[in-house]
Write a protein that holds these residues in place. Structure first.
Motif, PDB file in Angstrom:
ATOM      1  N   ILE A 175       7.174   6.188   4.822  1.00  0.00           N
ATOM      2  CA  ILE A 175       7.534   6.832   3.551  1.00  0.00           C
ATOM      3  C   ILE A 175       7.939   5.742   2.559  1.00  0.00           C
ATOM      4  CG2 ILE A 175       9.032   8.536   2.429  1.00  0.00           C
ATOM      5  CD1 ILE A 175       9.221   9.923   5.210  1.00  0.00           C
ATOM      6  N   VAL A 176       9.112   5.141   2.752  1.00  0.00           N
ATOM      7  CA  VAL A 176       9.481   4.003   1.909  1.00  0.00           C
ATOM      8  C   VAL A 176       9.003   2.683   2.496  1.00  0.00           C
ATOM      9  CG1 VAL A 176      11.476   5.164   0.897  1.00  0.00           C
ATOM     10  CG2 VAL A 176      11.779   3.791   2.959  1.00  0.00           C
ATOM     11  N   THR A 177       8.441   2.715   3.688  1.00  0.00           N
ATOM     12  CA  THR A 177       7.849   1.513   4.268  1.00  0.00           C
ATOM     13  C   THR A 177       6.873   0.890   3.262  1.00  0.00           C
ATOM     14  OG1 THR A 177       7.944   2.571   6.434  1.00  0.00           O
ATOM     15  CG2 THR A 177       6.531   0.632   6.227  1.00  0.00           C
ATOM     16  N   PRO A 178       6.906  -0.429   3.072  1.00  0.00           N
ATOM     17  CA  PRO A 178       5.925  -1.047   2.172  1.00  0.00           C
ATOM     18  C   PRO A 178       4.513  -0.591   2.521  1.00  0.00           C
ATOM     19  CG  PRO A 178       7.560  -2.670   2.807  1.00  0.00           C
ATOM     20  CD  PRO A 178       7.855  -1.432   3.617  1.00  0.00           C
ATOM     21  N   ALA A 179       3.829  -0.026   1.546  1.00  0.00           N
ATOM     22  CA  ALA A 179       2.547   0.642   1.806  1.00  0.00           C
ATOM     23  C   ALA A 179       1.523  -0.320   2.398  1.00  0.00           C
ATOM     24  CB  ALA A 179       2.013   1.251   0.515  1.00  0.00           C
ATOM     25  N   GLN A 180       0.915   0.114   3.500  1.00  0.00           N
ATOM     26  CA  GLN A 180      -0.118  -0.672   4.161  1.00  0.00           C
ATOM     27  C   GLN A 180      -1.463  -0.457   3.457  1.00  0.00           C
ATOM     28  OE1 GLN A 180       1.999   1.615   5.453  1.00  0.00           O
ATOM     29  NE2 GLN A 180       2.512   1.185   7.591  1.00  0.00           N
ATOM     30  N   ASP A 181      -2.484  -1.172   3.928  1.00  0.00           N
ATOM     31  CA  ASP A 181      -3.767  -1.169   3.236  1.00  0.00           C
ATOM     32  C   ASP A 181      -4.684  -0.023   3.633  1.00  0.00           C
ATOM     33  OD1 ASP A 181      -3.161  -3.479   1.816  1.00  0.00           O
ATOM     34  OD2 ASP A 181      -3.919  -4.794   3.398  1.00  0.00           O
ATOM     35  N   ARG A 182      -4.452   0.618   4.800  1.00  0.00           N
ATOM     36  CA  ARG A 182      -5.391   1.600   5.312  1.00  0.00           C
ATOM     37  C   ARG A 182      -4.692   2.890   5.704  1.00  0.00           C
ATOM     38  NH1 ARG A 182     -10.897  -0.175   4.881  1.00  0.00           N
ATOM     39  NH2 ARG A 182     -10.757  -2.428   4.636  1.00  0.00           N
ATOM     40  N   LEU A 183      -5.443   3.986   5.638  1.00  0.00           N
ATOM     41  CA  LEU A 183      -4.898   5.312   5.920  1.00  0.00           C
ATOM     42  C   LEU A 183      -5.864   6.113   6.775  1.00  0.00           C
ATOM     43  CD1 LEU A 183      -2.933   7.804   5.121  1.00  0.00           C
ATOM     44  CD2 LEU A 183      -4.700   8.292   3.408  1.00  0.00           C
ATOM     45  N   HIS A 184      -5.323   6.853   7.744  1.00  0.00           N
ATOM     46  CA  HIS A 184      -6.042   7.967   8.363  1.00  0.00           C
ATOM     47  C   HIS A 184      -5.063   9.133   8.379  1.00  0.00           C
ATOM     48  CE1 HIS A 184      -8.816   9.570  11.816  1.00  0.00           C
ATOM     49  NE2 HIS A 184      -8.831  10.319  10.738  1.00  0.00           N
ATOM     50  N   PHE A 185      -5.361  10.144   7.584  1.00  0.00           N
ATOM     51  CA  PHE A 185      -4.501  11.314   7.444  1.00  0.00           C
ATOM     52  C   PHE A 185      -5.203  12.503   8.082  1.00  0.00           C
ATOM     53  CE2 PHE A 185      -2.474  14.931   5.530  1.00  0.00           C
ATOM     54  CZ  PHE A 185      -1.181  14.530   5.245  1.00  0.00           C
ATOM     55  N   VAL A 186      -4.449  13.317   8.823  1.00  0.00           N
ATOM     56  CA  VAL A 186      -5.054  14.479   9.477  1.00  0.00           C
ATOM     57  C   VAL A 186      -4.117  15.675   9.385  1.00  0.00           C
ATOM     58  CG1 VAL A 186      -4.129  13.844  11.739  1.00  0.00           C
ATOM     59  CG2 VAL A 186      -6.146  15.309  11.623  1.00  0.00           C
ATOM     60  N   ALA A 187      -4.711  16.844   9.163  1.00  0.00           N
ATOM     61  CA  ALA A 187      -3.977  18.110   9.212  1.00  0.00           C
ATOM     62  C   ALA A 187      -4.481  18.900  10.414  1.00  0.00           C
ATOM     63  CB  ALA A 187      -4.173  18.907   7.932  1.00  0.00           C
ATOM     64  N   PHE A 188      -3.552  19.476  11.160  1.00  0.00           N
ATOM     65  CA  PHE A 188      -3.873  20.237  12.365  1.00  0.00           C
ATOM     66  C   PHE A 188      -3.515  21.706  12.191  1.00  0.00           C
ATOM     67  CE2 PHE A 188      -2.943  15.956  14.044  1.00  0.00           C
ATOM     68  CZ  PHE A 188      -3.992  15.753  14.936  1.00  0.00           C
ATOM     69  N   ASP A 189      -4.295  22.569  12.830  1.00  0.00           N
ATOM     70  CA  ASP A 189      -3.899  23.950  13.066  1.00  0.00           C
ATOM     71  C   ASP A 189      -3.380  24.040  14.501  1.00  0.00           C
ATOM     72  OD1 ASP A 189      -4.625  24.987  10.573  1.00  0.00           O
ATOM     73  OD2 ASP A 189      -6.697  25.306  11.212  1.00  0.00           O
TER      74      ASP A 189
END
Length: 408
Positions: free
Chosen positions: A56-70
């Motif tokens: 969250i406040v962690t210094p933003a990294q360069d890459r993302l994988h975001f997932v939403a689950f049911d």
């Protein structure tokens, strides 16, 4: 029966199962969360345990994988088991270890390994894993309706938005950020594997090139329109502002969310080709900033004070400025995305917007409503996905787990 098969029996044959003993074996000292600071190198791990979730406040990294689950199980006990398994796996993964205590090559050769193996030999790469609970989790399935936080109110329909339902919502979300895309993808893949039979992936998004800085140690990045993005973002060094604008507190109406925060995601597709044919003057007037330096209109440097009167009334910076919304701030940590082309030679590309805040009703909603109504940038963008999630406080130690306050 082998130890491995005993664990599989406890957690269900469809899940890999990370034993509680495996979580306890993690060296808690190395996982205790201190105030996040910039890495000495991008290979270093961030601590997992702490008052707030990392990522969250962690210094933003360069890459993302975001997932939403049911959530596909109807059992509250199975859901709690899954959250415990996920927490144990996350504690390991964020330190550069394999998802399960047996790893990719341990245990019985007749059973599936408890790590998929594609990150073997790779360092932690600053991996953080952040979980959130969507409004739909608080229906009647798990007896949580009375515990839904007031701030987790459904977002209104904004003017002009064209959301794709199957790319929106979700009972749970996990945000994986890292400096190596393979590390982020590996983490999400293993959580999905562990959750087999209890959750299913609703939608996911890969991102690259952070579009915000969350620490003053970082330079301001650029979005795919070529402009510096998030110049005046909240930073981890802004302790008083974060306390007021980011972290939830017990008096807000949900004691289990104290130390947590609320996440809004929006997938915003850009009509890149049309934007690229727009004059530089018009681009700068739309944003209210110089394209090269990032300076606000009438100023010389990026961080010079913004003179709202010097820019057009509908400039993006002016419409989103805290002064027009009761001093509402957002902590943004979005990412660029390119999902190939649409078959007509146009890039399917844009911004995966991520914003954390104390109360979306008072922060994201009024800001976005103003932008949706009059921002000239709307000619070049389209909101196609939306998510809202309550992100609980951090995991304190190896005996704790994600969301324990909600289910305890």
């Amino acid at each position: 029966m082998s130890e491995r098969m005993s664990r599989r029996k406890v957690f269900g044959l469809g899940a890999a199962g990370v034993a509680a003993a495996g979580a306890g074996a993690i060296a808690a000292r190395s996982l205790v969360q201190e105030p996040p600071v910039a890495h000495a190198t991008t290979s270093d791990p961030f601590p997992f345990y702490g008052e707030h979730q990392a990522g969250i406040v962690t210094p933003a990294q360069d890459r993302l994988h975001f997932v939403a689950f049911d959530v596909t199980t109807g059992s509250r006990a199975e859901l709690v088991d899954l959250l415990q398994e996920w927490t144990a796996a996350a504690a390991r993964l964020t330190q550069g270890k394999e998802a399960g205590s047996f790893g990719a090559a341990g245990g019985s050769p007749e059973a599936a390994p408890d790590d998929t193996g594609e990150a073997l030999g790779l360092p932690a790469s600053g991996l953080t894993l952040t979980i959130g609970f969507g409004p739909s989790l608080f229906d009647r399935r798990f007896g949580l309706a009375a515990r839904r936080p007031p701030a987790l109110a459904d977002l209104p329909k904004f003017p002009g938005e064209r959301l794709i339902p199957e790319l929106s919502g979700g009972d749970l979300c996990v945000q994986a950020c890292a400096h190596d895309p393979q590390v982020a993808v590996h983490a999400i893949r293993n959580l999905a594997r562990i959750g087999f039979g209890k959750v299913s992936v609703r939608w996911s998004q890969l991102g690259f090139g952070r579009t915000s800085s969350t620490s003053r140690a970082q330079v301001t990045p650029r979005n795919l329109m070529g402009f510096k993005d998030g110049t005046n973002n909240m930073k981890l060094e802004d302790a008083a502002l974060l306390r007021d604008q980011l972290w939830a507190a017990a008096p807000d109406g949900a004691d289990w969310m104290a130390g947590g925060t609320y996440l809004v995601t929006r997938k915003i597709r850009m009509t890149i080709e049309t934007w690229d044919r727009t004059s530089l003057r018009e681009q700068e007037e739309i944003f209210g900033r110089d394209k090269v330096k990032g300076a606000p209109v009438g100023k010389q440097n990026e961080f010079d004070p913004v003179d709202l009167a010097a820019m057009k009334p509908d400039a993006h910076v002016r419409l989103a400025h805290p002064s027009g919304h009761g001093n509402a701030h957002l902590l943004r940590r979005g990412y660029n995305y390119v999902d190939g082309s649409d078959g007509l030679g146009r890039l399917d590309a844009g911004l995966f917007f991520i914003a954390y805040q104390r109360d979306p009703r008072k922060q994201f909603v009024p800001i976005q409503m103003a932008l949706a109504r009059t921002d000239p940038l709307n000619e070049y963008i389209k909101h196609i996905s939306s998510g809202l999630f309550a992100c609980p406080p951090g995991v304190r130690d190896a005996g704790d787990y994600w969301g324990r306050g909600l289910f305890g």
